[in-house]
Design a protein around this motif. Structure first.
Motif, PDB file in Angstrom:
ATOM      1  N   GLY A 232       0.806  -1.209   0.000  1.00 21.44           N
ATOM      2  CA  GLY A 232       0.000   0.000   0.000  1.00 21.44           C
ATOM      3  C   GLY A 232       0.837   1.256   0.000  1.00 21.44           C
ATOM      4  N   SER A 233       0.211   2.313   0.476  1.00 25.02           N
ATOM      5  CA  SER A 233       0.892   3.595   0.442  1.00 25.02           C
ATOM      6  C   SER A 233       1.007   4.145   1.847  1.00 25.02           C
ATOM      7  N   LYS A 234       1.681   5.266   1.927  1.00 27.12           N
ATOM      8  CA  LYS A 234       1.853   5.872   3.241  1.00 27.12           C
ATOM      9  C   LYS A 234       1.697   7.379   3.106  1.00 27.12           C
ATOM     10  N   LEU A 235       1.096   7.974   4.109  1.00 32.01           N
ATOM     11  CA  LEU A 235       1.036   9.431   4.129  1.00 32.01           C
ATOM     12  C   LEU A 235       2.274   9.947   4.851  1.00 32.01           C
ATOM     13  N   PHE A 236       2.997  10.805   4.172  1.00 31.47           N
ATOM     14  CA  PHE A 236       4.177  11.391   4.799  1.00 31.47           C
ATOM     15  C   PHE A 236       3.907  12.849   5.131  1.00 31.47           C
ATOM     16  N   SER A 237       4.229  13.206   6.375  1.00 28.05           N
ATOM     17  CA  SER A 237       4.080  14.602   6.794  1.00 28.05           C
ATOM     18  C   SER A 237       5.452  15.234   6.637  1.00 28.05           C
ATOM     19  N   VAL A 238       5.580  16.081   5.639  1.00 28.62           N
ATOM     20  CA  VAL A 238       6.894  16.635   5.331  1.00 28.62           C
ATOM     21  C   VAL A 238       6.989  18.071   5.836  1.00 28.62           C
ATOM     22  N   SER A 239       8.031  18.329   6.611  1.00 25.87           N
ATOM     23  CA  SER A 239       8.238  19.692   7.096  1.00 25.87           C
ATOM     24  C   SER A 239       9.728  19.998   7.127  1.00 25.87           C
ATOM     25  N   GLY A 240      10.042  21.224   7.439  1.00 29.14           N
ATOM     26  CA  GLY A 240      11.448  21.613   7.517  1.00 29.14           C
ATOM     27  C   GLY A 240      11.893  22.324   6.255  1.00 29.14           C
ATOM     28  N   ASP A 241      13.169  22.123   5.928  1.00 23.67           N
ATOM     29  CA  ASP A 241      13.758  22.894   4.837  1.00 23.67           C
ATOM     30  C   ASP A 241      13.409  22.319   3.471  1.00 23.67           C
ATOM     31  N   CYS A 242      12.269  22.702   2.952  1.00 25.14           N
ATOM     32  CA  CYS A 242      11.895  22.299   1.606  1.00 25.14           C
ATOM     33  C   CYS A 242      10.891  23.313   1.072  1.00 25.14           C
ATOM     34  N   GLU A 243      10.692  23.272  -0.230  1.00 31.01           N
ATOM     35  CA  GLU A 243       9.802  24.259  -0.836  1.00 31.01           C
ATOM     36  C   GLU A 243       8.338  23.948  -0.597  1.00 31.01           C
ATOM     37  N   LYS A 244       8.023  22.652  -0.617  1.00 31.08           N
ATOM     38  CA  LYS A 244       6.613  22.292  -0.558  1.00 31.08           C
ATOM     39  C   LYS A 244       6.320  21.350   0.619  1.00 31.08           C
ATOM     40  N   PRO A 245       6.336  21.893   1.832  1.00 33.09           N
ATOM     41  CA  PRO A 245       5.991  21.026   2.959  1.00 33.09           C
ATOM     42  C   PRO A 245       4.518  20.640   2.886  1.00 33.09           C
ATOM     43  N   GLY A 246       4.152  19.577   3.511  1.00 30.92           N
ATOM     44  CA  GLY A 246       2.746  19.159   3.494  1.00 30.92           C
ATOM     45  C   GLY A 246       2.633  17.654   3.578  1.00 30.92           C
ATOM     46  N   VAL A 247       1.409  17.170   3.363  1.00 29.64           N
ATOM     47  CA  VAL A 247       1.175  15.728   3.433  1.00 29.64           C
ATOM     48  C   VAL A 247       1.216  15.140   2.026  1.00 29.64           C
ATOM     49  N   TYR A 248       1.986  14.085   1.844  1.00 29.89           N
ATOM     50  CA  TYR A 248       2.127  13.412   0.560  1.00 29.89           C
ATOM     51  C   TYR A 248       1.758  11.957   0.710  1.00 29.89           C
ATOM     52  N   GLU A 249       0.961  11.484  -0.201  1.00 30.60           N
ATOM     53  CA  GLU A 249       0.751  10.049  -0.217  1.00 30.60           C
ATOM     54  C   GLU A 249       1.677   9.437  -1.250  1.00 30.60           C
ATOM     55  N   LEU A 250       2.557   8.579  -0.773  1.00 36.93           N
ATOM     56  CA  LEU A 250       3.522   7.936  -1.665  1.00 36.93           C
ATOM     57  C   LEU A 250       3.504   6.444  -1.381  1.00 36.93           C
ATOM     58  N   PRO A 251       3.806   5.643  -2.401  1.00 33.28           N
ATOM     59  CA  PRO A 251       3.863   4.206  -2.125  1.00 33.28           C
ATOM     60  C   PRO A 251       5.041   3.896  -1.207  1.00 33.28           C
ATOM     61  N   TRP A 252       4.865   2.892  -0.359  1.00 38.03           N
ATOM     62  CA  TRP A 252       5.995   2.414   0.435  1.00 38.03           C
ATOM     63  C   TRP A 252       7.129   2.051  -0.513  1.00 38.03           C
ATOM     64  N   GLY A 253       8.346   2.249  -0.088  1.00 39.77           N
ATOM     65  CA  GLY A 253       9.482   1.883  -0.920  1.00 39.77           C
ATOM     66  C   GLY A 253      10.077   3.081  -1.637  1.00 39.77           C
ATOM     67  N   THR A 254       9.410   4.236  -1.507  1.00 39.11           N
ATOM     68  CA  THR A 254       9.980   5.463  -2.060  1.00 39.11           C
ATOM     69  C   THR A 254      11.296   5.752  -1.338  1.00 39.11           C
ATOM     70  N   SER A 255      12.316   6.125  -2.094  1.00 37.89           N
ATOM     71  CA  SER A 255      13.595   6.406  -1.440  1.00 37.89           C
ATOM     72  C   SER A 255      13.626   7.856  -0.968  1.00 37.89           C
ATOM     73  N   LEU A 256      14.534   8.125  -0.043  1.00 34.49           N
ATOM     74  CA  LEU A 256      14.646   9.486   0.463  1.00 34.49           C
ATOM     75  C   LEU A 256      15.071  10.434  -0.655  1.00 34.49           C
ATOM     76  N   ASN A 257      15.904   9.938  -1.564  1.00 28.24           N
ATOM     77  CA  ASN A 257      16.316  10.764  -2.696  1.00 28.24           C
ATOM     78  C   ASN A 257      15.115  11.215  -3.507  1.00 28.24           C
ATOM     79  N   GLU A 258      14.231  10.250  -3.778  1.00 27.29           N
ATOM     80  CA  GLU A 258      13.026  10.581  -4.546  1.00 27.29           C
ATOM     81  C   GLU A 258      12.175  11.584  -3.782  1.00 27.29           C
ATOM     82  N   LEU A 259      12.058  11.345  -2.491  1.00 24.38           N
ATOM     83  CA  LEU A 259      11.225  12.212  -1.662  1.00 24.38           C
ATOM     84  C   LEU A 259      11.733  13.652  -1.689  1.00 24.38           C
TER      85      LEU A 259
END
Lengths: 404, 624, 157
Positions: A232-259
């Motif tokens: 399945g997928s996972k909701l990631f709560s992204v914050s900190g130093d990035c342009e587009k913080p927020g909630v992302y639904e991504l499939p499990w297995g996404t690498s940090l580089n991709e994120l």
């Protein structure tokens, strides 16, 4: 500005995919308990709160137990620093969460559902109550739901009062029972002796929000996303130093580089995966994949760029745990104080490496000997930040201190 | 299952095993492996119990046999095969064929780290600590090889010590947050003075709004003192003042000794529980410098006569005079912890209490009146000390109304532990002393007074006297043993039929005399709830002791305590009593003498009311 | 506390017990409402709740002291809770902190003399994507800058 929750349309393959309110309840009542359990088991759905316990197993244990009462509790005490996916789900997709609770309640044979909402989210209480009221009007809650004779289920919302530890399921139950939010001894587990001593399922908001999608679209569809072990997928709560913080639904297995790419982070030094109790991963390891088997997380992703001092980050986390420990077991109550003391000493340059080593040794004890997940995971940032950023932390200006 | 466990919150109750969860479990037994050794244990046994039954030592701190499970100190962690984390052996029920390692490297390191952490927050000034050499934290640090304070050490006290209570002292600088006191106060005794407050690093044990002990509803039972593993809770020790009185040639210092300390003080000198040292103790007290050593059992006999007469009077008023204002059943009033408990929690029921003073206070009143008069000593020069198993006795002798003699009837209440300290200080090894008797004029007491020390003892003593007063015959029990009064059940209930009574008591002919015995205030609470619901209307007499086991389990007794230890102490008391020549209070010649010489109008007369009876205060629950 | 105040508080708590039930599970909802109405839960209120739920006052005190959103001493009419988690910190929490302190003339964990404002820190508010964030009573405010933070104070009555 006052936060206003726009019902923006989000993109996502599983949870955020189209869903019609009440449809999963209808389907669930048609296919029956055993088929629901079968689908959920087949989907290999694991708890999204972070611990990753198979949802189907939890449900089966309670479904199989004989008791006068059973409870279905939704854990909306989202307190992990850097996590806000439940906020998004509850404000934008309440149908998914509540339908999931109804399906769960039907499956395990419960008539009472409780949403334990953290006190900080009191601003959404009114809307949620309104939503429940509309569900009652549609007979998605109440007596003989959707005409199913004998299936009665209703949901009550109970507010927390500002205690991170209440996100631990047994502490949450204690809190519901009117006690201090102190985790219980396990065993017995809540599936055996839960709220008021009855068998109880406690599920994370996101876990429950996935259920309606699994029920309506099938386990195979669900399993097509993610990895073998993390479906399945996972909701990631992204914050900190990035342009587009927020909630992302991504499939499990996404690498940090991709994120990092997706959220528009540049000049990144490190990512804290899993919130304050998670681990801090340096850029050199950004090929690691977000999944139960690799970089596991309840969804919190905090991004730090090159300008951030990691010791300061660590200090913020340790201060958090010192305050938020429930204070009953020794390793967590005193251990976190000692780790924070260590951070302060490093800051001042007032340390020896043998002292640092004994703190690392203490961290390991805390991980294995604390009573609940809080104390077992609170040393994670201490261990990973000191390990992964030792050059930064123990370098410079002669006395070994890095004035963060 | 002890009552505490039934009363404990769900979170502290042991795991319920309803059916065998493991196919290997046959006949309720399950085979497990502890450190390579295969053993078979009953399903649902905790790892701790399983290890102890197989002679494998597991250290504990927050665990106490009288209390429900906490699982907070984590000192007892062990490794269970297949589990990611270590498990607290005190709270882990065995429901499957597990493999346990009790001293692997991981376990040893964890224990050592945990003990180091506890020490880092503990103001350990061992030499100056009342619990030196009897401190569980000290023992743990020795057992687990603590050789330095890796995580620091508290050099200066942080909290102010609470000396407000006449009975107890709370020094939170030494508290390790094991929460035994909380479980004692709330679950075992149901008094509810102590709880954990705040959270995280600010967690501490405190009272309502952090008020001093004297201002909250503490009943001074001292059960928390007996279960505190460190020196954070101890009794208010008057031994310095007593030494000063002894060293003052102007002062005539007398001591009365209660039966329970005598049956337990040997434990302070390394003896196993269950040895009585009464004659040796008499010698020790004289050597320390007490001018007279008296036996509290003497006034226990007096209590029986006063309380028994009061009961018969109440019965007569109720049955003959049809007086509806008379309160029955009559409740005993010897236990000062119980008295304060009822004053706080059931102030509207104070009339049910016997007005008779406790033996300690009766003795106090007699010493500074009749004794002073007979011996020609100015009562102001008399210092009256009582050796008690009890911390609440300190509060009792300081109650403002306890001055029937015109002075403080009893000046100092001394506990067993505090006296043991004085004996050691005097360089005396108690068990090896020659034996000696009590001093005259109260040198003899009955066995009935002696058994006051155990729960049910007062009832048994009273029955022996009341039955004989009413019927003219001895109680119909072999060797005067009234088994219904004995034993450690929380609440005991029995009755004896009164037949062929003497003419003076014809109103009692055929009455089924029903009595109840309860020990520990949690059980007392249950009895009081029954009374409230009107379910005690057929009961005539109720004995209540505030402490589990009665006085022998009092808050001033040697530490540690457990039901097993209390049983041994009871055994010692009952054994000693059967060897005594007089075993009924009314046959005590000194009691007869007191009534003939000083209170000729007899029990419950005006003079006796002035000296030997008291009144109570409606305190209520409200904390100001 | 005056007698009539006590009586009305007792009555109020009795009504709450009627509404939530005479059971320990009702404890937190009752405390939350008392806190909301009175800005704290007084000594007397705690004893009344204990009496009516048949638990010990110290147990109520213990629970009150455990939760950050319950207070045992009087607080200001409005409580400002500023998130101190690292995300908000990186987003400029310190500037907000300074502005709030300056504007109200108090430090954190303090109450203004006129009992109108109390400043507190809080652990993560769950607004990490929109920091810095603060909770004013029941309302959440995000993406704060010092100027808007102060304006929010002025707009809150």
């Amino acid at each position: 500005m006052e936060n206003n929750f726009k019902k923006t349309k989000r993109e996502g393959v599983v949870i955020f995919s189209p869903y019609e309110s009440g449809s999963s309840i209808k389907k669930a009542l048609e296919i029956g308990r055993e088929n629901i359990l079968f689908e959920v088991r087949e989907s290999k759905m694991k708890g999204r709160g972070g611990a990753g316990f198979p949802t189907a197993t939890k449900w089966m244990l309670v479904a199989a137990s004989r008791a006068d009462k059973k409870y279905m509790i939704c854990n909306a005490d989202e307190g992990e620093p850097g996590t806000f996916k439940d906020r998004v789900l509850l404000t934008e997709y309440p149908a998914l969460v509540f339908d999931g609770m109804v399906v769960g309640g039907y499956t395990i044979g419960s008539e009472i559902g409780i949403l334990y909402l953290r006190g900080e989210y009191i601003f959404m209480l009114e809307e949620l109550e309104d939503f429940l009221q509309s569900m009652r009007k549609q007979n998605l809650l109440g007596k003989n739901i959707l005409g199913k004779e004998g299936f009665n289920f209703d949901i009550a919302i109970r507010l927390g009062s500002g205690a991170y530890v209440c996100g631990e399921e047994t502490a949450l139950i204690e809190s519901l029972e009117g006690h201090r939010g102190e985790p219980r001894n396990r065993p017995p587990y809540p599936v055996n002796t839960g709220y008021m001593g009855y068998p109880t399922v406690v599920n994370n908001v996101e876990t429950l929000a996935s259920i309606p999608q699994i029920i309506t679209k099938g386990a195979d569809w669900f399993k097509a996303h993610g990895t073998d072990k993390s479906t399945g997928s996972k909701l990631f709560s992204v914050s900190g130093d990035c342009e587009k913080p927020g909630v992302y639904e991504l499939p499990w297995g996404t690498s940090l580089n991709e994120l990092v790419e997706i959220v528009g982070a540049t000049n990144t030094k490190a990512i804290q995966v899993g919130g304050a109790s998670g681990i801090c991963i340096p850029k050199s390891q950004f090929d690691r994949k977000l999944s139960y088997e690799d970089a596991s997380t309840g969804g919190s992703i905090m991004i730090f760029n090159q300008s951030r001092k990691m010791l300061k980050v660590l200090k913020n986390f340790m201060e958090f745990f010192v305050e938020e420990s429930c204070g009953q077991c020794t390793p967590c109550r005193i251990g976190n104080i000692k780790l924070l003391e260590g951070v302060v000493k490093i800051e001042k340059g007032d340390y020896t490496f043998s002292y640092i080593n004994s703190l690392k040794d203490l961290s390991k004890t805390m991980q294995v000997a604390s009573k609940c997940g809080l104390g077992q995971s609170s040393p994670n940032p201490f261990i990973s930040i000191l390990e992964n950023f030792k050059d930064e932390i123990f370098s410079s200006n002669g006395n070994g201190a890095n004035h963060a | 299952m002890p009552d505490t466990i039934k009363r404990a919150p769900i979170s502290q109750q042991p795991f319920k095993v309803e059916k065998p969860l493991d196919l290997n479990a046959i006949g309720g037994m399950i085979s497990i492996q502890i450190n390579e050794k295969k053993v078979s244990v009953p399903l649902g046994t905790t790892i701790l119990e399983a290890c102890r039954d197989n002679h494998i030592h597991i250290p504990t701190l927050c665990h106490h046999p009288d209390l429900c499970i906490a699982g907070v100190c984590r000192v007892c962690v062990v490794e269970v095969d297949g589990m990611r984390t270590l498990q607290a052996s005190c709270s882990f029920p065995i429901t499957a064929s597990i493999k346990i390692k009790t001293s692997s490297e991981l376990v040893r390191k964890a224990r050592r780290n945990i003990i180091d952490l506890l020490l880092s927050e503990h103001h350990g000034e061992c030499y100056a600590c009342v619990k030196n050499k009897n401190c569980e934290l000290q023992t743990l640090s020795k057992e687990y090889g603590v050789d330095n304070m890796r995580f620091g050490h508290v050099k200066e006290p942080v909290y102010e010590v609470d000396f407000s209570s006449t009975s107890l002292v709370r020094d939170m600088n030494k508290c390790v947050l094991c929460r035994r006191c909380i479980r004692t106060c709330i679950d075992l005794q149901e008094v509810g003075v102590l709880e954990a407050i705040n959270r995280g690093d600010k967690t501490q044990i405190s009272t309502f709004y952090d008020k001093p002990l004297q201002d909250v509803i503490c009943i001074n039972c001292g059960q928390c003192l007996n279960r505190c593993p460190t020196g954070a809770l101890y009794s208010n020790d008057p031994s310095d003042e007593i030494w000063r009185a002894i060293d003052d040639p102007q002062k005539h210092v007398v001591i009365q000794t209660a039966p329970s300390p005598r049956a337990a003080i040997g434990e302070e000198f390394g003896y196993a529980p269950g040895h009585s040292f009464t004659p040796e103790l008499n010698t020790a007290l004289k050597r320390i410098g007490f001018d007279r050593v008296f036996d509290t059992n003497f006034t226990a006999d007096l209590t029986i006569l006063e309380e028994g007469t009061e009961l018969l009077t109440r019965l007569k008023k109720a049955i003959v005079d049809k007086d509806t204002t008379v309160k029955l059943p009559q409740f005993t009033s010897c236990s000062p912890g119980w008295i304060k408990f009822i004053e706080h929690f059931y102030p509207e029921h104070l009339d049910y209490l016997s007005t008779a003073k406790s033996p300690q206070q009766m003795f106090g009143a007699i010493i500074k009146t009749f004794y002073a008069q007979e011996q020609g000593i100015d009562p102001k020069d008399i210092v009256s000390v009582s050796l008690m198993p009890c911390s609440a006795k300190k509060f009792e002798c300081n109650r403002p109304e306890m001055d029937a003699s015109g002075f403080r009837d009893v000046d100092y209440g001394l506990t067993t532990r505090e006296l043991a300290k004085m004996i050691r200080e005097a360089g005396i090894f108690l068990p090896e002393l020659p034996k000696s008797g009590f001093d005259e004029p109260f040198g003899e007491a009955s066995g009935a007074g002696l058994i006051f020390g155990a729960t049910g003892g007062v009832m048994e003593a009273a029955l022996r006297t009341v039955y004989e007063l009413v019927t003219g015959r001895e109680v119909p029990f072999e060797n005067l043993r009234i088994e219904a009064c004995r034993g450690f059940e929380g609440i005991k209930e029995a009755s004896v039929k009164l037949e062929n009574v003497l003419p003076a008591y014809s109103f009692l002919e055929g009455v089924n005399f029903k009595f109840m015995v309860a020990h520990g205030t949690a059980n007392a609470k249950q009895v009081m709830e029954l009374l409230r619901e009107g379910k005690l209307s057929d009961v005539h007499f109720v004995e209540i002791m505030a402490c589990p086991g009665g006085c022998l389990g009092g808050g001033g007794q040697p530490i540690p305590t457990s039901e097993e230890i209390r049983k041994q102490r009871a055994k010692a008391i009952y054994a000693e009593e059967e060897g005594l020549p007089i075993r009924k209070s009314h046959e005590n010649p000194h009691v007869k003498y007191i009534y003939e010489k000083f209170i000729p109008e007899g029990p419950c007369s005006e003079l006796s009311h002035k000296l030997l009876h008291t009144h109570y205060k409606k305190r209520g629950r409200y904390i100001i | 506390m005056l007698v009539y105040e006590k009586n009305s508080l007792s009555e109020e708590i009795e009504l709450l017990i009627e509404r939530f039930g005479k059971d320990r599970v009702a404890l937190l909802p009752i405390l939350q409402i008392i806190e909301k109405r009175h800005n704290y839960i007084s000594e007397f209120a705690q004893q009344e709740v204990a009496r009516l739920l048949d638990i010990h006052p110290v147990e109520v005190y213990s629970v009150v002291s455990f939760y950050n959103f319950l207070h045992r001493y009087p607080q200001g009419k409005n409580i400002v809770r500023l998130c101190k988690t690292i995300s908000c910190d990186m987003a400029g929490k310190q500037e907000i902190e300074k502005a709030l302190k300056r504007e109200l003339g108090i430090n954190f964990d303090e109450t203004t003399r006129d009992k109108k404002w109390t400043l507190e820190y809080t652990s993560c508010l769950g607004m990490c994507d929109q920091g810095p964030a603060m909770l004013v009573n029941d309302k959440i405010y995000t993406k704060l800058d010092p100027e808007t933070a102060v304006k929010i104070l002025n707009d809150t009555k």
